[in-house]
Design an enzyme around this catalytic site. Structure first.
Site, mmCIF file in Angstrom:
data_model
loop_
_atom_site.group_PDB
_atom_site.id
_atom_site.type_symbol
_atom_site.label_atom_id
_atom_site.label_comp_id
_atom_site.label_asym_id
_atom_site.label_seq_id
_atom_site.Cartn_x
_atom_site.Cartn_y
_atom_site.Cartn_z
ATOM 1 N N LYS A 149 -7.540 -3.780 -2.876
ATOM 2 C CA LYS A 149 -6.077 -3.910 -2.795
ATOM 3 C C LYS A 149 -5.372 -4.479 -1.682
ATOM 4 O O LYS A 149 -4.568 -5.286 -1.735
ATOM 5 C CB LYS A 149 -5.517 -2.730 -3.659
ATOM 6 C CG LYS A 149 -4.127 -2.729 -3.872
ATOM 7 C CD LYS A 149 -3.797 -1.503 -4.967
ATOM 8 C CE LYS A 149 -3.384 -0.200 -4.175
ATOM 9 N NZ LYS A 149 -2.302 -0.340 -3.639
ATOM 10 N N ARG A 182 -2.411 -8.815 1.263
ATOM 11 C CA ARG A 182 -2.217 -9.431 2.503
ATOM 12 C C ARG A 182 -2.672 -10.957 2.187
ATOM 13 O O ARG A 182 -2.031 -11.962 3.035
ATOM 14 C CB ARG A 182 -3.156 -8.755 3.792
ATOM 15 C CG ARG A 182 -2.489 -7.543 4.189
ATOM 16 C CD ARG A 182 -3.541 -6.756 4.898
ATOM 17 N NE ARG A 182 -2.966 -5.490 5.463
ATOM 18 C CZ ARG A 182 -2.774 -4.430 4.751
ATOM 19 N NH1 ARG A 182 -2.923 -4.271 3.323
ATOM 20 N NH2 ARG A 182 -2.331 -3.284 5.376
ATOM 21 N N ARG A 199 10.325 6.580 -2.049
ATOM 22 C CA ARG A 199 9.529 6.616 -1.019
ATOM 23 C C ARG A 199 10.406 6.249 0.416
ATOM 24 O O ARG A 199 11.073 5.300 0.324
ATOM 25 C CB ARG A 199 8.449 5.810 -1.183
ATOM 26 C CG ARG A 199 7.590 6.378 -2.285
ATOM 27 C CD ARG A 199 6.061 5.670 -2.480
ATOM 28 N NE ARG A 199 5.322 5.428 -1.492
ATOM 29 C CZ ARG A 199 4.158 4.808 -1.411
ATOM 30 N NH1 ARG A 199 3.973 4.152 -2.562
ATOM 31 N NH2 ARG A 199 3.432 5.089 -0.521
ATOM 32 N N ASP A 234 -6.173 7.302 1.199
ATOM 33 C CA ASP A 234 -6.175 7.069 -0.350
ATOM 34 C C ASP A 234 -7.326 7.831 -0.949
ATOM 35 O O ASP A 234 -7.250 8.093 -2.174
ATOM 36 C CB ASP A 234 -6.071 5.563 -0.768
ATOM 37 C CG ASP A 234 -4.784 4.971 -0.269
ATOM 38 O OD1 ASP A 234 -3.773 5.761 -0.087
ATOM 39 O OD2 ASP A 234 -4.978 3.906 -0.154
HETATM 40 C C1 S3P Z 1 -2.093 0.527 2.802
HETATM 41 C C2 S3P Z 1 -1.950 1.702 3.671
HETATM 42 C C3 S3P Z 1 -1.938 3.065 3.467
HETATM 43 C C4 S3P Z 1 -2.435 3.430 2.124
HETATM 44 C C5 S3P Z 1 -1.795 2.453 0.943
HETATM 45 C C6 S3P Z 1 -2.255 0.930 1.466
HETATM 46 C C7 S3P Z 1 -2.246 -0.770 3.152
HETATM 47 O O1 S3P Z 1 -0.544 3.336 3.557
HETATM 48 O O2 S3P Z 1 -2.056 4.633 1.729
HETATM 49 O O3 S3P Z 1 -2.698 2.686 -0.183
HETATM 50 O O4 S3P Z 1 -2.380 -1.612 2.265
HETATM 51 O O5 S3P Z 1 -1.696 -1.022 4.288
HETATM 52 P P1 S3P Z 1 0.157 3.814 4.970
HETATM 53 O O6 S3P Z 1 -0.521 3.041 5.974
HETATM 54 O O7 S3P Z 1 1.540 4.020 4.760
HETATM 55 O O8 S3P Z 1 -0.434 5.260 5.068
#
Ligand code: S3P
Length: 430
Positions: free
Chosen positions: A22, A27, A122, A315
């Site tokens: 994901k 990105r 959030r 996660d």
């Molecule tokens: C993600 C970073 C994480 C993760 C999220 C996806 C990302 O969040 O929990 O599901 O794709 O950069 P944080 O970087 O805010 O912890």
């Protein structure tokens, strides 16, 4: 939608390819859309969150088409996006909202970002602060530090040296994205290493980016160069089945083509420390490495997860908590603060569901303690995802080792990251 999950008598067996990563899928659309020229992204994840990113960049003028599992993007160049006709609704996706903000901060127009109920709660001050320092104007429309908010870009942005208060790849990526539009060198330093997919993809697209320890530096530039890429499977999605196979007796699973970026493999290290019979095979040398994982039922023991390890498995903590519940002895997970600001407060939603299953779990100020009992029954119960995809899937795996049938409420959210999760689970459980 609700799921009913019964005890798995025969174990989880067979082979599986989990859906694409994901984080990398998000990105690829964001950076592909601001390259000048065309790139093809194979094995893209068409899940709820990634569709939010696709929709947003289409609204910003990127020419995006899809064929099978491939997304083709004709990027408009770093300075070619256009103002969207209306607000950008980013659904449930925190990753989209935080990283796109960095790109929008450098545009010569205004954008309003909105999201669903969970996303609107959030914290967004973590991106508002650095982007304001860089000269963008950010205005929350309903007060507080949450969505919806309006971003008025500034051209060019001011370069900054930023220390993120928390280890967050989303915040780091937001500042790096804005750094593409800044005059001079922008740097981000994080307290602990978080996932580095943005840095890898920016390097691949020929950005002027360098890394030293926990600091990443990027220089503003004229264009990114598009190149094709293939996205590996998501280790976060694989983790549900890895833990499922470990805790359900009589299991042997092979999961193919799982992303093995070392900033994501914390779950593998911690499970091995707990005694997991888990092998990582044939890791390739791609820009985002991938390999196969072979896993068998194992007797697990409790462990301590240190704060610096948290970003490497952030996660996976809901499913790790279930593994800990089936391990002998206590597991202490330190530094759980960031878990409280995910799609749900995951400290709460994990504690609530594990307690309903009769598992002893203690929530402390900045940590979680799970009192594991290997071999003990988990009482079948009614569980609730509270609208959080990773909680829904963790509850389903718990159902496999319960002493009856678990009813899991609100499971359609699994589509956010893993649209065919239930089908895959049914196949492996026979
Ligand atoms: C993600 C970073 C994480 C993760 C999220 C996806 C990302 O969040 O929990 O599901 O794709 O950069 P944080 O970087 O805010 O912890």
């Amino acid at each position: 939608m609700d799921w009913k999950i019964k005890t798995a008598d025969k174990g989880l067996n067979g082979q599986l390819s989990v859906p694409a990563d994901k984080s990398i899928s998000h990105r690829s659309v964001m950076l592909g859309s601001i390259c000048r020229g065309e790139c093809a992204i194979s094995n893209f994840l068409f899940s709820g969150d990634c569709l939010s990113t696709l929709g947003a960049f289409r609204a910003l003028g990127a020419d995006i088409s899809t064929h099978g599992d491939t997304v083709t993007i004709k990027g408009r160049g770093l300075r070619g996006l256009k103002a969207p006709a209306g607000e950008l609704d980013l659904g449930n996706s925190g990753t989209t909202m935080r990283i796109i903000s960095g790109i929008l901060a450098g545009q010569p127009f205004q954008t309003v970002l909105t999201g669903d109920e969970s996303l609107s709660k959030r914290p967004m001050d973590r991106v508002m602060e650095p982007l304001s320092m860089m000269g963008a104007e950010i205005e929350p429309l309903e007060g507080g530090e949450h969505a919806p908010f309006r971003i008025t870009g500034r051209v060019p942005l001011k370069a900054i040296e930023y220390k993120t208060p928390m280890a967050s790849a989303q915040v780091k990526s937001c500042v790096l994205a804005a750094g593409l539009y800044a005059e001079g060198r922008t740097s981000v330093t994080e307290p602990f290493q978080s996932r580095d997919h943005t840095e890898r993809m920016m390097e691949y697209f020929c950005a002027d980016i360098s890394r030293k320890g926990l600091t990443t530096e990027i220089r503003g530039l004229d264009e990114l160069v598009p190149r094709d890429l293939v996205i590996p499977g998501d280790i976060s999605s694989a983790s549900f089945f890895i833990v499922g196979a470990l805790i359900v007796e009589g299991s042997r699973l092979v999961i193919r083509n799982v992303g093995m970026n070392p900033t994501r493999t914390g779950i593998v290290d911690v499970l091995k420390r707990m005694g997991a019979d888990l092998k990582v095979l044939d890791v390739n040398k791609e820009i985002e490495p991938a390999g196969d994982i072979e896993v068998r039922s194992s007797s697990l023991k409790g462990t301590v997860v240190e704060e610096r390890e948290i970003p490497l498995l952030i996660d996976e903590i809901p499913i790790l908590a279930l593994a800990a519940a089936r391990a002998q002895g206590d597991t202490l997970i330190k530094g759980t603060g960031e878990l409280k600001v995910k799609e749900t407060d995951r400290v709460r939603s994990v504690t609530e569901n594990l307690s309903r299953l009769g598992i002893s779990i203690e929530e402390k100020e900045d940590s979680l303690v799970i009192h594991g009992r290997s071999g003990a029954n988990i009482s079948a119960a009614e569980l609730d995802s509270f609208g959080d995809h990773r909680i829904a899937m963790s509850c389903a795996i718990a159902g496999l080792v319960s002493d009856g049938e678990c009813l899991i409420r609100n499971t359609s959210c699994a589509d956010i990251s893993y649209p065919n999760f239930l089908r895959d689970l049914q196949t492996l459980a026979g």
